[in-house]
Write an enzyme that holds these catalytic residues in place. Structure first.
Site, PDB file in Angstrom:
ATOM      1  N   TYR A  98      -5.807   9.213   1.632  1.00 44.82           N
ATOM      2  CA  TYR A  98      -5.910   9.782   2.982  1.00 44.82           C
ATOM      3  C   TYR A  98      -4.650  10.579   3.306  1.00 44.82           C
ATOM      4  O   TYR A  98      -3.617  10.431   2.632  1.00 44.82           O
ATOM      5  CB  TYR A  98      -6.169   8.687   4.030  1.00 44.82           C
ATOM      6  CG  TYR A  98      -5.062   7.677   4.199  1.00 44.82           C
ATOM      7  CD1 TYR A  98      -3.908   7.985   4.919  1.00 44.82           C
ATOM      8  CD2 TYR A  98      -5.178   6.392   3.653  1.00 44.82           C
ATOM      9  CE1 TYR A  98      -2.892   7.056   5.076  1.00 44.82           C
ATOM     10  CE2 TYR A  98      -4.163   5.460   3.810  1.00 44.82           C
ATOM     11  CZ  TYR A  98      -3.025   5.795   4.521  1.00 44.82           C
ATOM     12  OH  TYR A  98      -2.024   4.871   4.669  1.00 44.82           O
TER      13      TYR A  98
ATOM     14  N   ASP B  67     -29.102 -19.876  16.771  1.00 48.52           N
ATOM     15  CA  ASP B  67     -30.409 -20.494  16.981  1.00 48.52           C
ATOM     16  C   ASP B  67     -30.560 -21.601  15.957  1.00 48.52           C
ATOM     17  O   ASP B  67     -30.150 -21.470  14.808  1.00 48.52           O
ATOM     18  CB  ASP B  67     -31.562 -19.481  16.927  1.00 48.52           C
ATOM     19  CG  ASP B  67     -31.779 -18.878  15.560  1.00 48.52           C
ATOM     20  OD1 ASP B  67     -30.826 -18.848  14.749  1.00 48.52           O
ATOM     21  OD2 ASP B  67     -32.909 -18.429  15.293  1.00 48.52           O
TER      22      ASP B  67
ATOM     23  N   HIS C 130       0.860  -1.175   0.000  1.00 45.50           N
ATOM     24  CA  HIS C 130       0.000   0.000   0.000  1.00 45.50           C
ATOM     25  C   HIS C 130       0.898   1.227   0.000  1.00 45.50           C
ATOM     26  O   HIS C 130       1.883   1.282   0.744  1.00 45.50           O
ATOM     27  CB  HIS C 130      -0.891  -0.083   1.245  1.00 45.50           C
ATOM     28  CG  HIS C 130      -1.480   1.202   1.680  1.00 45.50           C
ATOM     29  ND1 HIS C 130      -2.328   1.933   0.887  1.00 45.50           N
ATOM     30  CD2 HIS C 130      -1.371   1.877   2.848  1.00 45.50           C
ATOM     31  CE1 HIS C 130      -2.702   3.007   1.557  1.00 45.50           C
ATOM     32  NE2 HIS C 130      -2.141   2.994   2.729  1.00 45.50           N
TER      33      HIS C 130
HETATM   34  N1  FFO Z   1     -33.279 -24.704  10.565  1.00 42.51           N
HETATM   35  C1  FFO Z   1     -34.281 -24.984   9.732  1.00 42.51           C
HETATM   36  N2  FFO Z   1     -34.603 -26.244   9.537  1.00 42.51           N
HETATM   37  N3  FFO Z   1     -34.936 -24.014   9.078  1.00 42.51           N
HETATM   38  C2  FFO Z   1     -34.625 -22.697   9.218  1.00 42.51           C
HETATM   39  O1  FFO Z   1     -35.234 -21.843   8.574  1.00 42.51           O
HETATM   40  C3  FFO Z   1     -33.563 -22.356  10.111  1.00 42.51           C
HETATM   41  N4  FFO Z   1     -33.161 -21.065  10.371  1.00 42.51           N
HETATM   42  C4  FFO Z   1     -32.377 -20.807  11.575  1.00 42.51           C
HETATM   43  C5  FFO Z   1     -31.311 -21.846  11.665  1.00 42.51           C
HETATM   44  N5  FFO Z   1     -31.871 -23.165  11.583  1.00 42.51           N
HETATM   45  C6  FFO Z   1     -32.901 -23.399  10.754  1.00 42.51           C
HETATM   46  C7  FFO Z   1     -33.254 -20.886  12.788  1.00 42.51           C
HETATM   47  N6  FFO Z   1     -34.277 -19.905  12.802  1.00 42.51           N
HETATM   48  C8  FFO Z   1     -38.238 -20.811  13.652  1.00 42.51           C
HETATM   49  C9  FFO Z   1     -37.730 -19.561  13.929  1.00 42.51           C
HETATM   50  C10 FFO Z   1     -36.417 -19.254  13.608  1.00 42.51           C
HETATM   51  C11 FFO Z   1     -35.600 -20.213  13.032  1.00 42.51           C
HETATM   52  C12 FFO Z   1     -36.126 -21.452  12.693  1.00 42.51           C
HETATM   53  C13 FFO Z   1     -37.437 -21.745  13.006  1.00 42.51           C
HETATM   54  C14 FFO Z   1     -39.614 -21.170  14.040  1.00 42.51           C
HETATM   55  O2  FFO Z   1     -40.285 -21.884  13.343  1.00 42.51           O
HETATM   56  N7  FFO Z   1     -40.068 -20.715  15.218  1.00 42.51           N
HETATM   57  C15 FFO Z   1     -41.321 -21.105  15.801  1.00 42.51           C
HETATM   58  C16 FFO Z   1     -41.008 -22.113  16.885  1.00 42.51           C
HETATM   59  C17 FFO Z   1     -42.203 -22.725  17.417  1.00 42.51           C
HETATM   60  C18 FFO Z   1     -41.878 -23.823  18.377  1.00 42.51           C
HETATM   61  O3  FFO Z   1     -40.869 -23.762  19.063  1.00 42.51           O
HETATM   62  O4  FFO Z   1     -42.683 -24.737  18.456  1.00 42.51           O
HETATM   63  C19 FFO Z   1     -41.992 -19.898  16.436  1.00 42.51           C
HETATM   64  O5  FFO Z   1     -41.308 -19.080  17.015  1.00 42.51           O
HETATM   65  O6  FFO Z   1     -43.211 -19.831  16.315  1.00 42.51           O
HETATM   66  C20 FFO Z   1     -33.254 -20.058   9.442  1.00 42.51           C
HETATM   67  O7  FFO Z   1     -32.653 -19.033   9.541  1.00 42.51           O
END
Ligand code: FFO
Length: 804
Positions: A249, A535, A219
């Site tokens: 800069y 998550d 650089h």
């Molecule tokens: N895994 C799968 N199979 N599908 C996904 O879309 C995802 N995700 C992330 C990572 N892992 C994944 C997780 N994020 C819910 C919310 C967020 C998620 C995945 C699922 C969901 O369905 N929530 C419901 C749970 C209800 C219950 O616990 O019974 C809710 O909050 O109503 C994608 O980024």
């Protein structure tokens, strides 16, 4: 407590900061080694121009820069002259507003200046050239070599040994654990070795069998002779200056100017090619100035700073420093050799912050001062360690270092890199592809253009409409009206099996996964501190067999680190693929094709089973991130095209559409589903993030449980749903949120909600403001957009769609 025996390799700004921080924590069995003479050892720190501009799109990087400023100021190694970025084009002026937003959102005092105010701050500027500026009063000049000296001195007082002129020849290990560091003057026994070798990092890491995706690039930095108007008696009085429209800069040094330039062709080198201290003319990190490359910089300088017209460029260097494929540092422990750590690709700007982060990580087991998920050296997918990939992306990042980059902008080279089996079909449907961890992923499909005719899809304004089409809105609406298929192949899939699988997942997650075969659990991975690491969805496909839907390579790394021989962990992402098929008419499409019961009672919400869809064996999970009835259908890569075709043909009479990521993101925000890494990270706990329901605190012990029980008492901030009315109702994320004139938080993700007919923005806000009806304002470029805290989720709170 003297702590374990640590060898820090490299006595630059990072190694010195780490030695200081670790010794302050009571670890004193530390040896710092460097091949060069301390304190100017010949690496990047020794020639660094020292400009510290704290503003960064990354919250973590801004916070590490702020810590560096505070620490180096306290140590007398910092000249707080302020930092000024000027705009000479309307696009840059707009960009400075966006940068002002980042600074404000991350808690940095920053001001937008008129051209007159810019000239008042920096009298060399030509008022005719400047359209405005961004001023950060706490920015300034770090004295890098002095910072090394002072921090090493403090470390020495606490018992740390510093050995210069010691070249590291090998990292010694036994049974996958570090035992020592071999130097040209003998072996130093060690439990932990930390590579802070900067541009030599790849060479040192290789001694421990580790590939570091880092490229040293040259650089240009030139120094003028005396410049009219500058004061020969004061080191620096004017703010450090950036002219990003021309990749330039500036800093003062008495009556001379240092001019840094990124406009030239990338000049990469490998760490093996760098000369030794004795071979190098000036020092190893300093290469010969290539004058021709600098010519445009000097022309531009004389135009922007007219008083330099009478001055000369007297000296210059091509100085080497580190670039990475995503512009973030490389921090963490080798996945293969326990006790071998790296703190690499760190500029002076973030050096003390990184020193602190690493000291906490080493001594406490995790870093509590900064969220390090973007910096973890284990974040990369296998292809991201390929030498061709690293070189191409690092050079491109050099070229783009000051460019205005849209958050959705895909990389400019090496595409397509990873393609799902659906790629040919998506191409036929006119997919507009963006990139996600290397995967080509449709944002929308041109073939759906007719779907947008006659629909009311508001235009989101100039910035948010890049990589956007009204088709996005049409696909979102169609997903709620009929049925849509989404390519979910980029979702990380990890198979966990073996006799210890259940106990392992119980220990690593917040959910109770020890339920019937066929159950699916949404839960979190926490660190020891109770912070959210990820998550995940955990599907129990057999007694000792689980499929985890995760967020990236760091989840895989976390699993490997905690696994024992009773557990088998396999990343099955690349060998499999996934279609999410969702919408009110989904059962009409899938049930007739399926070899098993896909009825309401035969296949309930959050259950999974193996089945056939036509001739294709699938694993079907009944859940939906977009909040509609339907399934994620997984199969092996070889059957992917057949799965697509089977669903597509059967769906024709039901009006099936292919949906892209644009629609997907809008739909998930309507449903209130969080995205790890954007909405929440290591620094947040489940209560603050609105995910308390995913924690089964009484299921028995799990990582983070104890810390969590304490954190529960004290929720001071909340991830909050905001809605925005009005035509240009779309922001992008990372904007500051104001209560009156006070910045109180920041936006995480945002999209227009095509079903609810409003803009949506999720934001971190103080708990007392997170009450429905509260009005706040989002800072979006030069505007303040009113937003209202809303009850969430905005769509289908009764779960009628999903459970239908
Ligand atoms: N895994 C799968 N199979 N599908 C996904 O879309 C995802 N995700 C992330 C990572 N892992 C994944 C997780 N994020 C819910 C919310 C967020 C998620 C995945 C699922 C969901 O369905 N929530 C419901 C749970 C209800 C219950 O616990 O019974 C809710 O909050 O109503 C994608 O980024």
């Amino acid at each position: 407590m003297a702590g374990p025996r640590v060898v820090i390799i490299g006595a630059g700004v990072v190694g010195a900061a780490l030695a200081e921080e670790l010794s302050a924590k009571g670890w004193t069995e530390i040896t710092v080694v460097d091949q060069g003479p301390v304190p100017a050892t010949g690496g990047s720190s020794s020639h660094a121009p020292g400009l510290v501009f704290q503003t960064n799109s990354s919250k973590t990087m801004t916070e590490m820069a702020r810590y560096t400023v505070e620490k180096l100021s306290a140590l007398g190694c910092f000249l707080q002259v302020g930092g000024l970025e000027v705009a000479t084009t309307p696009e840059r002026l707009t960009e400075l507003h966006r940068r002002h937003g980042w600074a404000t959102a991350w808690g940095l005092d920053a001001h937008l200046l008129t051209p007159e105010e810019c000239v008042e701050r920096h009298s060399l500027l030509s008022k005719d050239r400047v359209l405005g500026g961004l001023f950060v009063p706490t920015d300034g000049l770090a004295k890098a070599v002095r910072a090394v000296e002072v921090q090493l001195e403090r470390a020495r007082e606490r018992g740390v040994r510093v050995l210069d002129r010691h070249e590291v020849l090998d990292i010694l290990s036994e049974d996958g654990r570090v035992t020592g560091v071999l130097t040209d003057q003998g072996e130093i026994p060690a439990d932990i070795a930390v590579c802070c070798a900067g541009i030599w990092g790849p060479k040192v890491a290789r001694m421990a069998g580790m590939t570091l995706p880092l490229t040293p690039l040259a650089h240009q930095l030139a120094w003028t002779g005396p410049v009219k108007g500058l004061d020969a008696t004061q080191e620096a009085v004017r703010p450090i200056l950036r002219h990003q429209d021309a990749d330039l800069y500036y800093r003062e040094r008495f009556d001379r100017l240092g001019v840094g330039y990124y406009g030239h062709r990338p000049l990469p080198i490998t760490s093996d090619e760098i000369l030794s201290f004795d071979e190098a003319e000036v020092m190893p990190s300093v290469l010969t100035f290539t004058e021709d490359d600098f010519a445009p910089a000097w022309d531009e300088t004389r135009s922007l700073l007219p008083d330099t017209r009478d001055a000369q460029v007297e000296e210059g260097i091509n100085g080497l420093f580190s670039f990475t494929t995503d512009n973030m540092p490389l921090l963490g422990e080798s996945p293969d050799v326990k006790g071998f750590w790296v703190a690499e690709a760190v500029w002076v700007t973030h050096s003390a912050g990184v020193g602190r982060a690493m000291a906490e990580w080493l001594a406490d087991g995790h870093c509590s001062s900064f969220d390090l998920h973007e910096c973890d050296v284990n974040r990369f997918e296998p292809h991201q360690l390929a030498p061709d990939y690293v070189l191409a992306r690092d050079c491109q990042n050099y070229v783009e270092v000051y460019d205005i980059i849209h958050p959705l902008e895909p990389p400019a080279n090496l595409r397509p890199l990873r393609t799902s089996p659906f790629h040919p079909r998506q191409t036929e449907l006119g997919a507009y592809f963006l990139e996600a961890t290397g995967w080509e992923r449709p944002q929308w499909y041109g073939a759906n253009a007719a779907l947008a005719d006659g629909r009311d899809v508001p235009h989101p304004g100039d910035w948010a409409s890049r990589h956007w089409s009204p088709i996005v809105g049409a696909e979102a609406q169609a997903s709620r009206e009929t049925v849509a298929m989404y390519d979910m192949s980029a979702l990380k899939r990890i198979e966990v099996s073996g006799p210890g699988a259940t106990a392992f997942l119980q220990r690593l997650s917040t959910g109770d996964v020890d339920k019937s075969v066929g159950s699916v659990t949404y839960c979190l991975l926490l660190d020891e501190d109770g912070g959210i690491r990820s998550d995940v969805t955990i599907a129990r496909l057999g007694r000792d067999h689980y499929q985890v839907g995760a967020n990236g390579n760091l989840d895989l790394d976390w699993f490997h680190r905690h696994a024992d021989p009773t557990v088998v962990i396999r990343d099955i992402t690349a060998g499999t693929c996934c279609i999410g098929i969702w919408g009110p008419r989904v059962r009409e499409v899938v049930a007739p094709l399926a070899g098993r019961d896909f009825s309401k009672d035969g296949f309930r919400y959050f259950r999974g089973k193996k089945a056939y869809v036509g001739a294709v064996p699938v694993t079907a999970l009944r859940l939906s991130y977009i909040g509609e009835l339907g399934w994620e259908l997984y199969t092996t890569a070889d059957m992917g095209a057949k799965l697509w075709d089977t669903l597509w043909e059967a769906g024709q009479e039901h009006g099936i559409v292919a949906g892209g990521r644009g629609a997907f993101n809008s739909l998930r925000l309507e449903k209130g589903y969080r995205s790890f890494g954007t909405d929440m990270t290591y620094e947040h706990d489940p209560y603050e993030a609105g995910l308390a329901f995913a924690v089964k605190a009484d299921k028995g012990d799990f990582i983070g449980r104890e810390a969590l029980l304490e954190r529960r008492q004290d929720v001071r901030r909340r991830l909050t749903c905001l809605t925005i009315d009005g035509p240009e109702a779309v922001v992008m994320g990372k904007e500051p949120v104001y209560d009156g004139d006070r910045c109180v938080g920041y936006v995480t993700s945002a999209a227009y909600g095509y079903t609810i007919g409003k803009g949506i923005a999720y934001a971190w806000l103080p708990a007392e403001l997170a009450t429905p009806g509260q009005v706040v304002h989002i800072g979006y470029f030069d505007r303040r957009i009113a937003a209202v805290v809303a009850e969430e989720p905005l769509f289908d709170p009764a779960m009628e769609r999903l459970r239908g």
